[in-house]
Each structure stands twice: as C-alpha cells, then as structure tokens.
Enzyme design. Structure first.
Site, PDB file in Angstrom:
ATOM      1  N   SER A 117      11.988  20.076  32.433  1.00 26.97           N
ATOM      2  CA  SER A 117      11.372  21.384  32.630  1.00 26.97           C
ATOM      3  C   SER A 117      12.025  22.086  33.817  1.00 26.97           C
ATOM      4  CB  SER A 117       9.859  21.228  32.791  1.00 26.97           C
ATOM      5  OG  SER A 117       9.208  22.475  32.706  1.00 26.97           O
ATOM      6  N   ASP A 123       8.427  24.663  21.405  1.00 31.21           N
ATOM      7  CA  ASP A 123       8.017  24.648  22.814  1.00 31.21           C
ATOM      8  C   ASP A 123       7.486  26.021  23.177  1.00 31.21           C
ATOM      9  OD1 ASP A 123       7.801  24.601  25.590  1.00 31.21           O
ATOM     10  OD2 ASP A 123       9.610  23.395  25.865  1.00 31.21           O
ATOM     11  N   HIS A 171       6.379  21.064  24.748  1.00 30.97           N
ATOM     12  CA  HIS A 171       6.975  21.072  26.081  1.00 30.97           C
ATOM     13  C   HIS A 171       6.838  19.683  26.691  1.00 30.97           C
ATOM     14  CE1 HIS A 171       8.694  23.086  29.540  1.00 30.97           C
ATOM     15  NE2 HIS A 171       7.836  22.426  30.308  1.00 30.97           N
TER      16      HIS A 171
END
Length: 327
Positions: A141, A267, A296
C-alpha cells in the site's frame, strides 16, 4: 517489460473485494512468530523502530518490509510475509515508520508516502552494519508507493539490492485519494481519519503552537489531513502538491532493477491511474500483474499464506530465470 497474466482465483467469498480487504485487515492472525526490535536513530534526531525476524540458517539474504497507512510491523500482512520468507531462508526487517511503533516520534514531522529518505536510511543501516549479500524490498500500500519512488528517483542503488515488489500500491496518490473519498469507502476513510487525528492529538503536548485545537477540528476528510498536517509538516505547499510530488507513477520509467507490482482490479482504494499499464510495457524491468480479485491487501489463499506472499518468494527466488520466470 510486461503486463503479466494472473491465475489468482480465491474461494467465492473472497472474490468480493470488501470481504477480502476486511478479513485480511481485521481478522487474519499469524501465530508462532517472534520479532526482535531494534531502534534506528536518524540523522535529524528522530528514530524508527525495526522489527527483525530471522531464518533458521544464515543465507546472506534479507527483505525489508514496508507497511501501509497507519500500519506497523506487527500487522498480519507484514508478519505473514515475514514468516513465509523466514521459512524460505530470508531474514526480514519490518520497518515501523516514524510514529508507527506504538510510541510518538520526537519531531513535528512523521511519515508519508514519499518519505524515501527514511527508507534510504534503513537500507544504508542494514548494509552498513550486517553482512548481507542480497537485499530485497517489499512495500505494501503506502509502502508500495514508497519503494517504487525510492527505486526510480535516480539515486545510486546498492549492488546488493536485487529486486523490489509493491502490493496494492497507490502509484497515483490523488487518484487513490479520490477513490478513498468515494461513498463505498466511507468506513475505511473514517477509520483512517480517526487514527490519524488521534496521533495529532497525541503530538499536541509537544507542539501546541503547531497543532492548535481549531486546526485539528477542521480535519473532516483525508485530504483535510494532508492539507493541514502532511503538507505543512513535510515541506509541501498543500495536499495536491504532496500528491503530485510523491506519486511514484512519474518515476516508474526510471526504475532499473527487477520490479513486480501487483494491484487487484477490485481494489476499491485505487483509482484508474493506479494501474500503470503503459509504464510496465515501456520499462523492461517492470512486471505488472492485475488479478481480478484481492481487494486492498486482501489476497486470501490456502494455509494462511497470502497469494502475494507466495508471489514475493517466487519472484525473489527466480528473478534471474528468463524470459518467463513469472508464468
């Protein structure tokens, strides 16, 4: 080099992006795993805590793991990756960004998606103090954007850095911000905002003039946080300047080491610009994989080992096998 096909196909329940995101974010557990903490003192007087885990036998290989927004070195997506890599012979250094190790950092500034100077400090510390011949970096991320930016900024990379990997990487920060502020992501955005504001309030006794109540009360969205704190604390004009200067998308063309990016198509944190198809096709060092599923950082797979954790090991093990080492 290529946009590569993906054969990731989780059970039916985990084909829902929100289910996979929430499960791996809140409910996954990693058992029988220990870490040792090391404090890295930084040149500006601040610190970062590094959480180490080790393979049973010395191999000369180490992986730096970078967490996401408001994460830390004990999140299951970090410890799960470290455990899988340890079992394959890699030592792992899980970085806790400034203020993310359970103790407020010393300075007004903290961490952000483009703070590659902190990653560079970790790399230099590890290679300067420990005998590793092979270094790999996996960012998740926010950490994924950071490692891609780090590799593409034009700095001289150490010869021992063999490959990098980014998972669920918001390579265009503004695109990701707009996605996060959409209605379907309201619960996530509220959770992030709550944690970020709590950290600012914890900093208030240190910096009362810089963090007055009336400024913190203005933070209603994630963009507000970046306008009011991130930009001011780290030398950006405003949130949009921060997003523009720190998005790794603009640096991908300059990456000169083997790089794997895995961003799931479902996502909800990633906007359209976060899928760098053109950049992957134009740069022989970049492999982009876009599975249909995964949400995600939620790539559920068997035996409590995430698909991206298995993929990382395969990538690091086989980067010198050409031309189809990822197929």
């Amino acid at each position: 080099m290529a946009v590569i096909p993906s054969d990731y196909s989780p059970p039916l329940l985990f084909r829902n992006g929100h289910v996979s995101t929430v499960y791996y974010g809140l409910f996954r557990k990693i058992d029988d795993f220990d870490q040792e903490r090391e404090r890295l003192e930084l040149a500006d007087g601040d610190f970062m805590d590094l959480d180490w885990s080790y393979a049973d036998k010395t191999s000369g290989k180490v992986v730096i793991l970078l967490h996401g927004l408001e994460g830390h070195g004990q999140r299951p997506y970090i410890t799960g990756s470290a455990k899988h890599l340890n079992q394959a012979g890699y030592d792992c250094c899980a970085v806790n960004f400034r203020g993310c190790s359970g103790e407020s950092n010393r300075l007004y500034r903290s961490y952000h998606s483009g703070a590659t100077e902190d990653l560079d400090a970790v790399v230099k510390h590890i290679l300067g103090s420990k005998a590793y011949s092979e270094l790999y970096i996996k960012g998740i991320s926010l950490g994924g954007n950071m490692v891609l930016k780090y590799a593409g900024e034009g700095r001289e990379l150490p010869p021992s850095l063999k490959a990098i990997m980014a998972v669920s990487a918001p390579v265009d920060l503004y695109s990701s911000l707009k996605a996060l502020m959409g209605w379907k992501n309201i619960p996530y955005a509220r959770r992030f905002r709550k944690h970020l504001v709590a950290k600012l309030k914890a900093k208030q006794p240190q910096f009362p003039e810089l963090l007055p109540d009336h400024e913190i009360q203005k933070i209603k969205t994630l963009k507000d946080f970046d306008d009011i704190y991130t930009s001011r604390a780290h030398g950006f004009t405003d949130a949009l300047d921060y997003y523009a200067r720190c998005s790794s998308l603009q640096f991908l063309h300059n990456i000169k080491i083997k790089t794997l990016i895995i961003n799931a198509r479902n996502d909800s944190f990633l906007g359209p610009e976060c899928y760098p198809y053109k950049q992957a096709e134009a740069n022989e060092n970049i492999y982009l994989e876009v599975p249909d599923y995964g949400g995600h950082v939620g790539f559920y797979d068997a035996q409590n080992i995430a698909y991206t954790e298995k993929r990382a090991l395969k990538f690091f093990e086989q980067i010198y096998v050409e031309p189809n080492f990822l197929s």
